[in-house]
Enzyme design. Structure first.
Site, mmCIF file in Angstrom:
data_model
loop_
_atom_site.group_PDB
_atom_site.id
_atom_site.type_symbol
_atom_site.label_atom_id
_atom_site.label_comp_id
_atom_site.label_asym_id
_atom_site.label_seq_id
_atom_site.Cartn_x
_atom_site.Cartn_y
_atom_site.Cartn_z
ATOM 1 N N ALA A 1 23.498 42.478 1.927
ATOM 2 C CA ALA A 1 24.904 42.415 1.516
ATOM 3 C C ALA A 1 25.595 43.745 1.205
ATOM 4 O O ALA A 1 26.805 43.837 1.365
ATOM 5 C CB ALA A 1 25.024 41.504 0.305
ATOM 6 N N ALA A 2 24.867 44.744 0.734
ATOM 7 C CA ALA A 2 25.553 45.955 0.246
ATOM 8 C C ALA A 2 26.124 46.779 1.399
ATOM 9 O O ALA A 2 25.535 46.808 2.468
ATOM 10 C CB ALA A 2 24.567 46.826 -0.536
ATOM 11 N N PRO A 3 27.260 47.432 1.228
ATOM 12 C CA PRO A 3 28.032 47.532 -0.013
ATOM 13 C C PRO A 3 28.895 46.312 -0.324
ATOM 14 O O PRO A 3 29.498 46.258 -1.391
ATOM 15 C CB PRO A 3 28.911 48.764 0.222
ATOM 16 C CG PRO A 3 29.077 48.824 1.714
ATOM 17 C CD PRO A 3 27.809 48.293 2.300
ATOM 18 N N GLY A 4 28.980 45.364 0.611
ATOM 19 C CA GLY A 4 29.655 44.114 0.253
ATOM 20 C C GLY A 4 30.979 43.861 0.959
ATOM 21 O O GLY A 4 31.731 42.978 0.549
ATOM 22 N N LYS B 1 31.608 42.592 3.928
ATOM 23 C CA LYS B 1 31.677 41.250 4.531
ATOM 24 C C LYS B 1 31.570 40.178 3.445
ATOM 25 O O LYS B 1 32.164 39.113 3.569
ATOM 26 C CB LYS B 1 30.586 41.082 5.594
ATOM 27 C CG LYS B 1 30.740 42.061 6.735
ATOM 28 C CD LYS B 1 29.761 41.850 7.848
ATOM 29 C CE LYS B 1 29.798 43.009 8.834
ATOM 30 N NZ LYS B 1 29.131 44.230 8.339
ATOM 31 N N GLU C 1 20.559 42.100 -1.930
ATOM 32 C CA GLU C 1 20.400 43.501 -1.524
ATOM 33 C C GLU C 1 19.128 44.036 -2.162
ATOM 34 O O GLU C 1 18.915 43.872 -3.360
ATOM 35 C CB GLU C 1 21.624 44.317 -1.969
ATOM 36 C CG GLU C 1 21.502 45.813 -1.744
ATOM 37 C CD GLU C 1 21.181 46.220 -0.312
ATOM 38 O OE1 GLU C 1 21.848 45.759 0.618
ATOM 39 O OE2 GLU C 1 20.223 47.005 -0.132
ATOM 40 N N ASP D 1 14.221 41.612 -2.139
ATOM 41 C CA ASP D 1 13.963 41.510 -0.705
ATOM 42 C C ASP D 1 14.217 40.062 -0.301
ATOM 43 O O ASP D 1 13.581 39.149 -0.824
ATOM 44 C CB ASP D 1 12.498 41.902 -0.459
ATOM 45 C CG ASP D 1 12.093 41.732 0.999
ATOM 46 O OD1 ASP D 1 12.896 41.214 1.797
ATOM 47 O OD2 ASP D 1 10.955 42.122 1.323
ATOM 48 N N ASP E 1 23.131 40.569 8.475
ATOM 49 C CA ASP E 1 23.728 41.849 8.894
ATOM 50 C C ASP E 1 22.751 42.952 8.470
ATOM 51 O O ASP E 1 23.033 43.730 7.552
ATOM 52 C CB ASP E 1 25.095 42.000 8.188
ATOM 53 C CG ASP E 1 25.848 43.240 8.633
ATOM 54 O OD1 ASP E 1 25.702 43.662 9.792
ATOM 55 O OD2 ASP E 1 26.598 43.794 7.801
ATOM 56 N N CYS F 1 25.520 47.011 13.860
ATOM 57 C CA CYS F 1 26.443 48.034 14.364
ATOM 58 C C CYS F 1 25.647 48.927 15.319
ATOM 59 O O CYS F 1 25.699 50.142 15.251
ATOM 60 C CB CYS F 1 27.093 48.830 13.233
ATOM 61 S SG CYS F 1 25.956 49.438 12.001
#
Ligand SMILES: C[S@@+](CC[C@H](N)C(=O)[O-])C[C@H]1O[C@@H](n2cnc3c(N)ncnc32)[C@H](O)[C@@H]1O
Length: 432
Positions: free
Chosen positions: A239-242, A244, A262, A289, A305, A359
């Site tokens: 999730a980080a930095p958040g 999405k 995260e 984790d 992601d 990405c």
């Protein structure tokens, strides 16, 4: 030429040279090293380094042709490279002319320019199509109507694209007047401005207050593809930095639950602050984790992601010649990506929809991961990304991966005016 170092080379050049030296010798990330520098003006350092990394081939060729480093063995090679980058692809002049290394490089100015085929040189990256400035409205903190009102008060004019055709939409973005902005064709909370407003928005109070989020268009499409309804239960596995996570909370009108996991301590703190500042009260940040924490059985939607090579990122600072990460690292990343995506598919009995994104532009992290996970978890099928976007899309995966490539989406820097992003949407097969 013999150097006496009585006059110091300006600090920014020295710091940039130190970063370059370390990045090459220790194979470390340039961006990471810049952020480690104490008392450095980070934006200046980033700009200096990108002048080198964007034009590395031309700079190396010019240094070789002019014998700058051969004829001046006391000139530090990293410093020489930074100074040449600034001279040929930056300001076209150097500060600190009395420092010997600077004077030395300046004395080669004509030869260096001749070596790259004349002056003034244009950065190979800035010669590309420039990316618009994308600004997403965080509807937890401000309504879409309020945002449009503020923009109108600031003198911006909303341009109605008047088309549902994706190509015409892209053309309209490039034909925008400087005082205009466009609402995205897929993401209603995303506003598109001319590149010239990059810094204006970077420094804007609404961005500091997290009412507006500076978020690439393709990364916004990821959350729209998952499309969780208000009140649903979502797991954001990495999730980080958040960015999405916040977008998902907007789509859910901040109701229901998003478990945002995260594992990295520093990034977890960023996530926690982001969630607080962006008023995403439906988000529960979890440090750990995602492969090891107890799976919540009520999860209905999952976003995967994961960490990736980042090869699609447009502001990446890369020093490697063919821009390809080493094969071992790629294999390791793909292994982790497969573990996380297949865990999403197999450990949550109520999950009905999963979106996988990276990405990266490498098939090893994209089509190949999708193929492997569908093989491991046949209870899921891949949906047509194009249909999910109501056919308003142009770039897809490699069709050599039968039944996979054509269903996956790529957002490409030169074509979609975004970062390079890969997306795949999965749905559970109902066996009635
Ligand atoms: C690409 S970034 C996520 C970006 C984020 N989704 C966003 O939009 O802002 C990947 C993140 O996943 C985290 N991560 C990687 N493996 C993980 C794991 N096994 N469990 C939890 N987090 C993980 C990394 O530390 C990194 O912060």
């Amino acid at each position: 030429m013999v150097f006496n170092h009585s006059v110091k080379v300006p600090t920014q050049y020295r710091k940039a040279a130190a970063v370059l030296r370390k990045a090459i010798s220790e194979k470390k990330s340039v961006r990471g090293l810049i952020y480690e520098q104490t008392h450095a003006k980070v934006p200046n350092l980033l700009a200096l380094m990108s002048k080198y990394s964007d034009n590395k081939d031309a700079i190396e060729e010019a240094i070789e042709k002019t014998k700058l480093l051969v004829d001046n063995p006391r000139l530090d090679p990293s410093l020489g490279r930074i100074l040449v980058a600034e001279l040929l692809f930056g300001a076209g002049k150097l500060t600190g002319q009395n420092a010997k290394p600077v004077a030395c490089v300046l004395s080669y100015k004509d030869k260096l320019q001749e070596a790259i085929g004349g002056a003034p040189a244009k950065s190979s990256k800035s010669a590309r199509v420039s990316k618009p400035r994308y600004v997403r409205i965080n509807t937890n903190a401000i309504s879409i109507n309020e945002a449009h009102e503020i923009l109108s008060q600031e003198g911006f004019k909303r341009k109605d694209v008047g088309t549902e055709n994706y190509d015409e939409f892209l053309q309209a973005i490039q034909a925008m007047d400087e005082d205009e902005y466009i609402v995205d064709i897929h993401v209603p909370s995303l506003l598109i401005f001319c590149p010239k407003w990059r810094n204006y928005w970077a420094k804007h109070d609404l961005v500091a207050e997290k009412k507006f989020m500076l978020q690439d268009r393709a990364t916004c499409i990821v959350s729209e593809l998952l499309n969780p309804k208000p009140g649903s239960v979502v797991l954001d596995m990495c999730a980080a930095p958040g960015m999405k996570t916040i977008h998902l909370s907007n789509l859910m009108q901040n109701s229901g639950k998003i478990y945002a996991v995260e594992q990295n301590e520093h990034r977890f703190q960023l996530l926690r602050n982001m969630v607080l500042e962006a008023q995403a009260s439906c988000v529960e940040p979890i440090k750990g984790d995602v492969l090891a924490i107890d799976p919540q059985p009520d999860v209905e939607y999952i976003l995967v992601d994961p960490s990736c090579s980042g090869s699609g990122m447009q502001n990446r600072l890369s020093l490697s010649k063919d821009d390809r990460v080493d094969e071992d690292r790629l294999r390791r990343l793909a292994g982790l990506q497969i573990k996380i995506l297949s865990h999403a598919m197999s450990s949550f009995p109520n999950v009905k929809r999963i979106v996988y994104s990276t990405c990266s532009l490498y098939e090893e992290e994209n089509e190949q991961v999708v193929k492997r996970c569908l093989g491991l978890c046949p209870q899921f099928k891949l949906l047509s990304g194009k249909k999910c976007l109501e056919r308003k899309w142009n770039n897809f995966g490699n069709t050599q991966y039968k039944g996979i490539g054509k269903n996956c989406l790529y957002s490409l820097p030169d074509k979609d005016l975004t970062d390079g992003i890969f997306m795949a949407v999965f749905e559970r097969i109902n066996d009635e």
